[in-house]
Design a protein around this motif. Structure first.
Motif, mmCIF file in Angstrom:
data_model
loop_
_atom_site.group_PDB
_atom_site.id
_atom_site.type_symbol
_atom_site.label_atom_id
_atom_site.label_comp_id
_atom_site.label_asym_id
_atom_site.label_seq_id
_atom_site.Cartn_x
_atom_site.Cartn_y
_atom_site.Cartn_z
ATOM 1 N N ALA A 109 0.567 -1.257 -0.096
ATOM 2 C CA ALA A 109 -0.294 -0.178 -0.272
ATOM 3 C C ALA A 109 0.947 0.973 -0.335
ATOM 4 O O ALA A 109 1.742 0.800 0.379
ATOM 5 C CB ALA A 109 -0.850 0.029 1.299
ATOM 6 N N ASN A 110 0.453 1.917 -0.099
ATOM 7 C CA ASN A 110 1.170 3.331 -0.268
ATOM 8 C C ASN A 110 0.254 4.870 -0.039
ATOM 9 O O ASN A 110 -0.230 5.287 -0.300
ATOM 10 C CB ASN A 110 1.573 3.951 -1.761
ATOM 11 C CG ASN A 110 2.694 5.209 -1.835
ATOM 12 O OD1 ASN A 110 2.788 5.976 -1.054
ATOM 13 N ND2 ASN A 110 2.995 4.925 -2.419
ATOM 14 N N ARG A 111 0.801 5.225 1.742
ATOM 15 C CA ARG A 111 -0.821 6.361 2.340
ATOM 16 C C ARG A 111 0.081 7.628 1.079
ATOM 17 O O ARG A 111 -1.139 8.179 1.075
ATOM 18 C CB ARG A 111 0.031 6.415 3.722
ATOM 19 C CG ARG A 111 -0.317 6.864 4.367
ATOM 20 C CD ARG A 111 -0.662 6.859 5.696
ATOM 21 N NE ARG A 111 0.748 7.972 6.299
ATOM 22 C CZ ARG A 111 0.836 7.394 7.765
ATOM 23 N NH1 ARG A 111 0.319 7.068 8.705
ATOM 24 N NH2 ARG A 111 1.841 8.114 8.567
ATOM 25 N N SER A 112 1.195 8.017 1.352
ATOM 26 C CA SER A 112 1.309 9.530 0.487
ATOM 27 C C SER A 112 0.338 9.063 -1.204
ATOM 28 O O SER A 112 0.184 10.084 -1.701
ATOM 29 C CB SER A 112 2.661 9.328 0.163
ATOM 30 O OG SER A 112 3.905 8.385 -0.264
ATOM 31 N N ALA A 113 1.238 8.191 -1.737
ATOM 32 C CA ALA A 113 -0.267 8.164 -3.039
ATOM 33 C C ALA A 113 -1.705 8.690 -2.807
ATOM 34 O O ALA A 113 -2.295 9.702 -3.526
ATOM 35 C CB ALA A 113 -0.265 7.100 -3.599
ATOM 36 N N ALA A 114 -2.513 7.755 -1.675
ATOM 37 C CA ALA A 114 -3.040 8.640 -1.162
ATOM 38 C C ALA A 114 -3.442 9.559 -0.577
ATOM 39 O O ALA A 114 -5.006 10.088 -0.940
ATOM 40 C CB ALA A 114 -4.088 7.452 -0.011
ATOM 41 N N ALA B 153 -2.000 11.887 -2.393
ATOM 42 C CA ALA B 153 -2.117 12.644 -3.605
ATOM 43 C C ALA B 153 -3.084 12.159 -4.037
ATOM 44 O O ALA B 153 -3.454 13.569 -4.762
ATOM 45 C CB ALA B 153 -0.474 12.772 -3.914
ATOM 46 N N PHE B 154 -4.037 11.286 -4.599
ATOM 47 C CA PHE B 154 -4.630 11.440 -5.524
ATOM 48 C C PHE B 154 -6.338 11.154 -5.005
ATOM 49 O O PHE B 154 -6.723 11.509 -6.289
ATOM 50 C CB PHE B 154 -4.194 9.940 -6.360
ATOM 51 C CG PHE B 154 -2.831 9.689 -7.320
ATOM 52 C CD1 PHE B 154 -3.047 10.442 -8.231
ATOM 53 C CD2 PHE B 154 -1.773 9.307 -6.673
ATOM 54 C CE1 PHE B 154 -2.220 10.693 -8.668
ATOM 55 C CE2 PHE B 154 -0.843 9.299 -6.841
ATOM 56 C CZ PHE B 154 -0.647 9.605 -8.758
ATOM 57 N N ILE B 155 -6.438 10.783 -3.692
ATOM 58 C CA ILE B 155 -7.720 10.444 -3.553
ATOM 59 C C ILE B 155 -8.539 12.824 -3.804
ATOM 60 O O ILE B 155 -7.776 12.946 -2.761
ATOM 61 C CB ILE B 155 -8.170 10.121 -1.764
ATOM 62 C CG1 ILE B 155 -7.962 8.689 -2.174
ATOM 63 C CG2 ILE B 155 -9.614 10.518 -2.022
ATOM 64 C CD1 ILE B 155 -7.579 7.965 -1.268
HETATM 65 C C1 LIG Z 1 4.216 5.963 -2.801
HETATM 66 O O1 LIG Z 1 3.348 7.178 -3.937
HETATM 67 C C2 LIG Z 1 4.312 8.127 -3.691
HETATM 68 C C3 LIG Z 1 3.302 9.550 -4.667
HETATM 69 O O2 LIG Z 1 3.012 9.263 -5.130
HETATM 70 C C4 LIG Z 1 5.448 8.430 -4.551
HETATM 71 O O3 LIG Z 1 5.842 9.461 -4.500
HETATM 72 C C5 LIG Z 1 6.145 7.405 -4.123
HETATM 73 O O4 LIG Z 1 7.397 6.881 -5.199
HETATM 74 C C6 LIG Z 1 5.329 6.219 -4.241
HETATM 75 N N1 LIG Z 1 6.448 5.107 -3.096
HETATM 76 C C7 LIG Z 1 6.387 3.587 -3.403
HETATM 77 C C8 LIG Z 1 7.522 2.196 -3.085
HETATM 78 O O5 LIG Z 1 5.657 3.261 -4.205
#
Ligand SMILES: *[C@@H]1O[C@H](CO)[C@@H](O)[C@H](O)[C@H]1NC(C)=O
Ligand code: HEM
Ligand SMILES: *[C@@H]1O[C@H](CO)[C@@H](O)[C@H](O)[C@H]1NC(C)=O
Ligand SMILES: *[C@@H]1O[C@H](CO)[C@@H](O)[C@H](O)[C@H]1NC(C)=O
Ligand SMILES: *[C@@H]1O[C@H](CO)[C@@H](O)[C@H](O)[C@H]1NC(C)=O
Length: 320
Positions: free
Chosen positions: A154-159, A161-163
Motif C-alpha cells: 500500500a502507499n499512504r502518500s499516494a492515497a 496525493a490521488f484521492i
Molecule cells: C508512493 O506514492 C508516492 C506519491 O505518488 C510516490 O512518490 C512514491 O514513489 C510511492 N512509493 C512507492 C514505494 O511506490
C-alpha cells in the motif's frame, strides 16, 4: 527452410505475446464462472445482510472501491493494514477516521475462502460490493468486470496525493480524475455517488461557514450542528433528502444550493459544462443511472493487476 521455420515460429511467438498483452488489463464479467460459480451470490447475500444490519454501510463500501481505484489502480491496496514495510492507506488523510466497512469485506472474504479458497481477489470483492450496494439502495445495476489481482503493498502518500479533497473546485476535481484516466463527465456522474451516505463536520465546515454558494436556511441549520470549532465527527447526510436512496436528489440539491460539500456545490456554480450535466441528471434519472453504471465500469478498469502481477490475498488485510 530452417530459416523460414525459425521466422515462422518467431512470428507465432510474437502473435502469442501480442495476445497475452491483449489479455493483460482486460477484465471479464464471467471470470469466476468455473472457478467459483457461487461467488456473485455469496457477495450479494453478504451485502444484503450488512445493509440490513446498518443502512449506511453500503455507502461506506461504495466509497472504498473509489478510494481503492484512485490509488495505483483497483488492487485492494486500501484494505491492507500497516506492516513493518509500509504505512497503510487507511490512515491517509482522506481515509483516517473516515473510511469504513472493512468488516463487511472481511466477512464476505471469509465466506469466499470457504467456498473457493484462494480464488476471488479482494480488489474484485470491492468492485462487486460497490455494485451490489448501489443496487440495494435502488440504483442501477451493471455487469462487474472481474479478474483483478491484489497488490502486495500500500502507499499512504499516494492515497494523500490521488484521492480528491472536499475543498476542490471543478478544475482541481477535473485534474484529479484525469490523473487516473477518467473524464470530466465521469467526474460529474461519479460525484452522484453522494446521493447516499454521510460526511463528517470536518469535511463541510468551511463550505457552510465561508462559501456563498449555499442556501442560507440550509447553512444556518448546518451551522448549529457543525459550528466554527468542535463537533469534528458529527455526521450529516450528503443528500439531505434521501440519504439511503440512490436517486437524482443529489443533483436536485445542487440546483438549489443545498450541496453539503464544497466539491459537490462547485459542480453547479460557475462552470457551464458541469452545470449542463448537473441539470440533465437532475431531471433524468434514466440518463444518470445509465451514465453512472458506465463510469463505474470505467473506474473499475483503472490499472488492474492481472496475469502474474500481484496475488490473490487470503486475508484482505495483509499480503500472503
Ligand atoms: C508512493 O506514492 C508516492 C506519491 O505518488 C510516490 O512518490 C512514491 O514513489 C510511492 N512509493 C512507492 C514505494 O511506490
Ligand atoms: C469527486 C470527488 C470526491 C470528493 C472530493 C469526495 C469527498 C468525500 C468526502 C469528504 C466524504 C465524507 C467523508 C467523511 O466525512 O468521513 C465522502 C463520502 C462519501 N463518498 Fe465521496 N468524494 C468524491 C467522489 C466520490 C465518488 C466518485 C464516490 C463513489 C462513486 C463517492 C462516494 C462516497 C460515499 C458513498 C460517501 C459516504 C460514505 C459513508 O457514509 O460512509 N465519492 N466523499
Ligand atoms: C489518524 O487518526 C488518529 C485518531 O484521531 C490519530 O491519532 C492519528 O494520528 C491519525 N493518523 C494519521 C496518520 O494522521
Ligand atoms: C486547484 O486548482 C487551482 C487552479 O485552478 C490551483 O491553483 C490550486 O493549487 C489547486 N488546488 C489543489 C489543492 O490542487
Ligand atoms: C473562513 O475564512 C476565514 C478567512 O479566510 C478563515 O480564517 C477561517 O478559518 C475560515 N473558517 C472556516 C470554518 O473554514
Amino acid at each position: 527452410m530452417k530459416m523460414v521455420c525459425g521466422k515462422f515460429y518467431f512470428l507465432l511467438f510474437v502473435i502469442f505475446c501480442l495476445s497475452l498483452n491483449n489479455v493483460e488489463g482486460k477484465l471479464s464479467s464471467n471470470y469466476y464462472a468455473s472457478t467459483c460459480p457461487n461467488a456473485l451470490d455469496i457477495v450479494k447475500e453478504g451485502v444484503k445482510d450488512a445493509i440490513r444490519k446498518e443502512a449506511r454501510v453500503g455507502a461506506s463500501i461504495l466509497r472504498l472501491h473509489f478510494h481503492d481505484c484512485f490509488v495505483n489502480g483497483c488492487d485492494g491496496s486500501i484494505l491492507l493494514d500497516d506492516t513493518p514495510n509500509f504505512k497503510s492507506e487507511k490512515t491517509a488523510a482522506p481515509n483516517n477516521n473516515s473510511a469504513r466497512g472493512f468488516e463487511v469485506v472481511d466477512n464476505i472474504k471469509a465466506q469466499l475462502e470457504k467456498a473457493c479458497p484462494g480464488v476471488v481477489s479482494c480488489a474484485d470483492i470491492l468492485a462487486i460490493i460497490a455494485r451490489d450496494a448501489v443496487v440495494r439502495y435502488g440504483g442501477p445495476t451493471w455487469k462487474v468486470r472481474l479478474g483483478r489481482r491484489d497488490s502486495l503493498t500500500a502507499n499512504r502518500s499516494a492515497a494523500n496525493a490521488f484521492i480528491p479533497q472536499p475543498s476542490f473546485d471543478v478544475s482541481n476535481l477535473t485534474s484529479s480524475f484525469a490523473a487516473v484516466g477518467l473524464s470530466f463527465k465521469d467526474m460529474v456522474v461519479l460525484s452522484g455517488g453522494h446521493t447516499v451516505g454521510l460526511a463528517r463536520c470536518a469535511t463541510f465546515r468551511t463550505h457552510i461557514h465561508n462559501d456563498t454558494d449555499i442556501n442560507t436556511a440550509f447553512a444556518n441549520y448546518l451551522k448549529k450542528k457543525c459550528p466554527l470549532t468542535g463537533n469534528t465527527n458529527v455526521l450529516e447526510p450528503l443528500d439531505y433528502q434521501t440519504k439511503y436512496t440512490f436517486d437524482v436528489k443529489y443533483y436536485q440539491n445542487l440546483l438549489v444550493k443545498k450541496g453539503l460539500l464544497h466539491s459537490d456545490q462547485t459542480l453547479y456554480n460557475t462552470d457551464k459544462k458541469s452545470e449542463s450535466h448537473v441539470k440533465r441528471y437532475a431531471m433524468d434519472q434514466c440518463k444518470f443511472f445509465k451514465d453512472f453504471a458506465k463510469s463505474m465500469i470505467r473506474m473499475g478498469n483503472i490499472k488492474p493487476l492481472t496475469r502474474s502481477n500481484g496475488e490473490i490475498r487470503r486475508n484482505c488485510r495483509k499480503p500472503n
